[in-house]
Every structure is written in structure tokens, then in C-alpha cells.
Design a protein around this motif. Structure first.
Motif, short mmCIF file in Angstrom:
data_model
loop_
_atom_site.label_atom_id
_atom_site.label_comp_id
_atom_site.label_asym_id
_atom_site.label_seq_id
_atom_site.Cartn_x
_atom_site.Cartn_y
_atom_site.Cartn_z
N ILE A 185 0.83 -1.21 0.00
CA ILE A 185 0.00 0.00 0.00
C ILE A 185 0.87 1.26 0.00
CG2 ILE A 185 -1.70 1.32 1.31
CD1 ILE A 185 -2.72 -1.46 2.34
N LEU A 186 1.91 1.26 0.82
CA LEU A 186 2.80 2.41 0.86
C LEU A 186 3.48 2.65 -0.49
CD1 LEU A 186 4.46 1.94 4.37
CD2 LEU A 186 2.82 3.72 3.69
N GLU A 187 3.90 1.57 -1.14
CA GLU A 187 4.53 1.72 -2.47
C GLU A 187 3.53 2.23 -3.50
OE1 GLU A 187 7.52 1.56 -3.72
OE2 GLU A 187 8.53 1.01 -1.86
N ALA A 188 2.29 1.77 -3.40
CA ALA A 188 1.28 2.18 -4.38
C ALA A 188 0.87 3.64 -4.20
CB ALA A 188 0.05 1.28 -4.26
N THR A 189 0.81 4.09 -2.97
CA THR A 189 0.27 5.43 -2.69
C THR A 189 1.34 6.50 -2.59
OG1 THR A 189 0.28 4.92 -0.31
CG2 THR A 189 -1.76 4.48 -1.52
N THR A 190 2.53 6.14 -2.17
CA THR A 190 3.65 7.10 -2.08
C THR A 190 4.88 6.42 -2.65
OG1 THR A 190 4.12 6.39 0.20
CG2 THR A 190 2.73 8.32 -0.07
N PRO A 191 4.99 6.30 -3.95
CA PRO A 191 6.04 5.48 -4.57
C PRO A 191 7.44 5.81 -4.06
CG PRO A 191 4.48 6.24 -6.22
CD PRO A 191 4.13 6.95 -4.96
N ARG A 192 8.04 4.82 -3.43
CA ARG A 192 9.37 5.02 -2.85
C ARG A 192 10.46 4.36 -3.69
NH1 ARG A 192 8.01 3.93 3.59
NH2 ARG A 192 6.30 5.43 3.72
N HIS A 193 10.08 3.37 -4.49
CA HIS A 193 11.06 2.63 -5.28
C HIS A 193 10.53 2.45 -6.70
CE1 HIS A 193 11.74 1.40 -1.04
NE2 HIS A 193 13.01 1.49 -1.37
N PRO A 194 10.38 3.55 -7.46
CA PRO A 194 9.85 3.42 -8.83
C PRO A 194 10.78 2.63 -9.72
CG PRO A 194 10.68 5.63 -8.44
CD PRO A 194 10.72 4.94 -7.12
N ARG A 195 10.18 1.76 -10.55
CA ARG A 195 10.90 0.94 -11.52
C ARG A 195 12.07 0.21 -10.86
NH1 ARG A 195 8.89 1.62 -16.45
NH2 ARG A 195 10.66 0.57 -17.42
N SER A 196 11.76 -0.41 -9.70
CA SER A 196 12.78 -1.11 -8.92
C SER A 196 12.22 -2.43 -8.39
CB SER A 196 13.24 -0.26 -7.74
OG SER A 196 13.81 0.96 -8.17
N VAL A 197 13.14 -3.33 -8.07
CA VAL A 197 12.81 -4.59 -7.40
C VAL A 197 13.29 -4.47 -5.96
CG1 VAL A 197 13.15 -7.08 -7.36
CG2 VAL A 197 13.09 -5.88 -9.55
N ILE A 198 12.39 -4.75 -5.01
CA ILE A 198 12.76 -4.63 -3.60
C ILE A 198 12.45 -5.93 -2.86
CG2 ILE A 198 12.46 -2.13 -3.53
CD1 ILE A 198 9.74 -2.54 -2.24
N GLU A 199 13.22 -6.19 -1.82
CA GLU A 199 12.95 -7.29 -0.90
C GLU A 199 12.31 -6.75 0.36
OE1 GLU A 199 16.24 -9.77 0.08
OE2 GLU A 199 16.43 -10.59 -1.94
N ILE A 200 11.48 -7.57 0.99
CA ILE A 200 10.90 -7.23 2.30
C ILE A 200 11.03 -8.44 3.21
CG2 ILE A 200 8.61 -7.69 1.33
CD1 ILE A 200 7.47 -5.91 3.59
N ILE A 201 11.63 -8.23 4.36
CA ILE A 201 11.87 -9.30 5.33
C ILE A 201 11.38 -8.87 6.71
CG2 ILE A 201 13.64 -10.69 6.48
CD1 ILE A 201 13.25 -11.40 3.55
#
Length: 234
Positions: A199-215
Motif C-alpha cells: 500500500i505504501l509503495e502504491a500510494t507514495t512510490p518510494r522505489h519506482p521501476r525497482s525490485v525490492i525485498e521485504i523481510i
């Protein structure tokens, strides 16, 4: 903000919908069986569509969401899997046609084969991960890779989110890490943390056109829970 959630009736998708509504967003939840959808809210619209149905996906994007969150998935199978690549092809095409720019989608850290995570054990990198990627989940991860390639090549403003082994918690832990690089430690992610990050990425894009990991850092579920999850028994 108006969010369209594909895979809204899956265990991660439901948490995305609940958290988005709690944050005050409007949500279009996409599911194959809308009459049985368990969530009701004045800011929620539930639409019937399958990601493999190009017309159904197009109808969802005609509602003009400001961002798309994709959480759909299937269990491991020995048979060829195409739902990830076919579904994202339809979603991307409909986004372009409807002028919807923002896409956040879920794959897996199992696809992060370019190098092992910092501090990874020899057993994990030489035995467990190859077994998961190339034997138990080969057809699934092959299609996830096709999906990632399609997303990377698209013109939309995308972010690919790779969680570790998923487990169920009802609320975010506030103790998870996100990075564009490989993360050290346990390769696990709570669904509630994943939903919050999507939701955070969709509403306030922090990593545009990027691949991120979440742990997730604060919980360590049993290994058996991941096998139940992978084979659709959770």
C-alpha cells in the motif's frame, strides 16, 4: 486514493484491502467470486474478474484506479503454470489502455539468484533454495520470472516486491526491512507487513521501476508452515 487489488480474496489480498480501507482509500477488489467476498465497506467495490480474462481485467481498469496492486498466485504444481505471465500481460495492457500508471506486484525472494544474501548458510544457498526453486516450485517460479520480465519491459511505473517465505499475522509488526539489495537474516515475511508495504509503495512510490525485498525481523514461524503454504494447504 483509488486502488485496484487483483488477488483480493487471497490471504495477502484480503489484508491489503482491509489495511487500505482502514487508511481511508477507495478500493476495487477483484475476485472470481464476488458474491462470497467477506469484506464489506462503503469505500469498497467488489468486481468479478479473472486475471486470465482480458475483457474482465479491462473492465476493472476502466474504473480508473490511481494504482494497481497485484497479489494473485497459485500453489506449486508439476504442471506448467502460466497464470502469472498471462495475468500480468492483461493487467499491463489494460493499464496502458486506461492510462493507469502505477503498478505494484508481488513475486518472491526465491527469484533473487544473482547472489546469496549476506550471511546466508551453505545449506540454504546450496541445498534448500535450489530445491525450492528448481524442483518443488520450478514451474511456478519459471512463470514468476516471466512475469517479472514483462513488468520490467513495460512502460508503466512499476515496483516488484519480493517477500520471503510468507506466514500469517493479522497486524503489521513494525519490524520489517525493505531494500533494493539482498537482505541478511531469516528469509521470512509476514503477510500483514507485506500488505502494508504494498500500500505504501502504491500510494507514495518510494522505489519506482525497482525490485525490492521485504523481510520481517521479529517473528520466526515454523518451517512446516511454508510447505503447507506452498502446496495450498494453509
Amino acid at each position: 486514493m483509488h486502488l485496484a487489488v487483483f488477488g483480493a480474496n487471497g490471504p495477502t489480498g484480503r489484508l491489503v484491502v482491509l489495511q487500505a480501507l482502514a487508511a481511508g482509500h477507495r478500493v476495487t477488489a477483484v475476485t472470481r467470486k464476488p458474491d462470497h467476498y467477506p469484506i464489506r465497506d462503503r469505500k469498497l467495490v467488489v468486481l468479478a474478474a479473472d486475471v486470465t480474462d482480458v475483457d474482465g481485467v479491462g473492465a476493472v481498469l476502466d474504473t480508473q484506479p490511481e494504482a494497481v496492486i497485484s497479489t494473485y498466485g497459485v500453489p506449486f504444481s508439476r504442471k506448467p503454470i502460466t497464470v502469472y505471465s498471462a495475468g500480468i500481460t492483461h493487467i499491463l495492457g489494460a493499464m496502458v489502455s486506461s492510462h493507469v500508471e502505477r503498478l505494484v506486484c508481488v513475486t518472491s525472494t526465491t527469484l533473487s539468484t544473482e547472489k546469496p544474501p549476506p550471511g546466508a548458510s551453505l545449506f540454504g544457498t546450496k541445498v534448500l533454495e535450489p530445491l525450492l526453486r528448481n524442483v518443488l516450485g520450478r514451474t511456478l517460479y519459471d512463470d514468476m520470472e516471466r512475469m517479472e520480465s514483462l513488468v520490467r519491459a513495460s512502460t508503466v511505473n512499476w515496483t516488484i516486491v519480493r517477500p520471503g517465505g510468507l506466514f500469517n499475522l493479522s497486524e503489521p509488526t513494525d519490524d520489517y526491512e525493505i531494500s533494493m539489495r539482498r537482505l541478511p537474516g531469516n528469509r521470512v515475511t509476514s503477510r500483514a507487513d507485506l500488505a502494508e508495504a504494498l500500500i505504501l509503495e502504491a500510494t507514495t512510490p518510494r522505489h519506482p521501476r525497482s525490485v525490492i525485498e521485504i523481510i520481517t525481523r521479529s517473528s520466526t514461524p515454523s518451517p512446516g508452515s511454508f510447505f503447507r503454504e506452498a502446496f495450498g494447504k494453509s
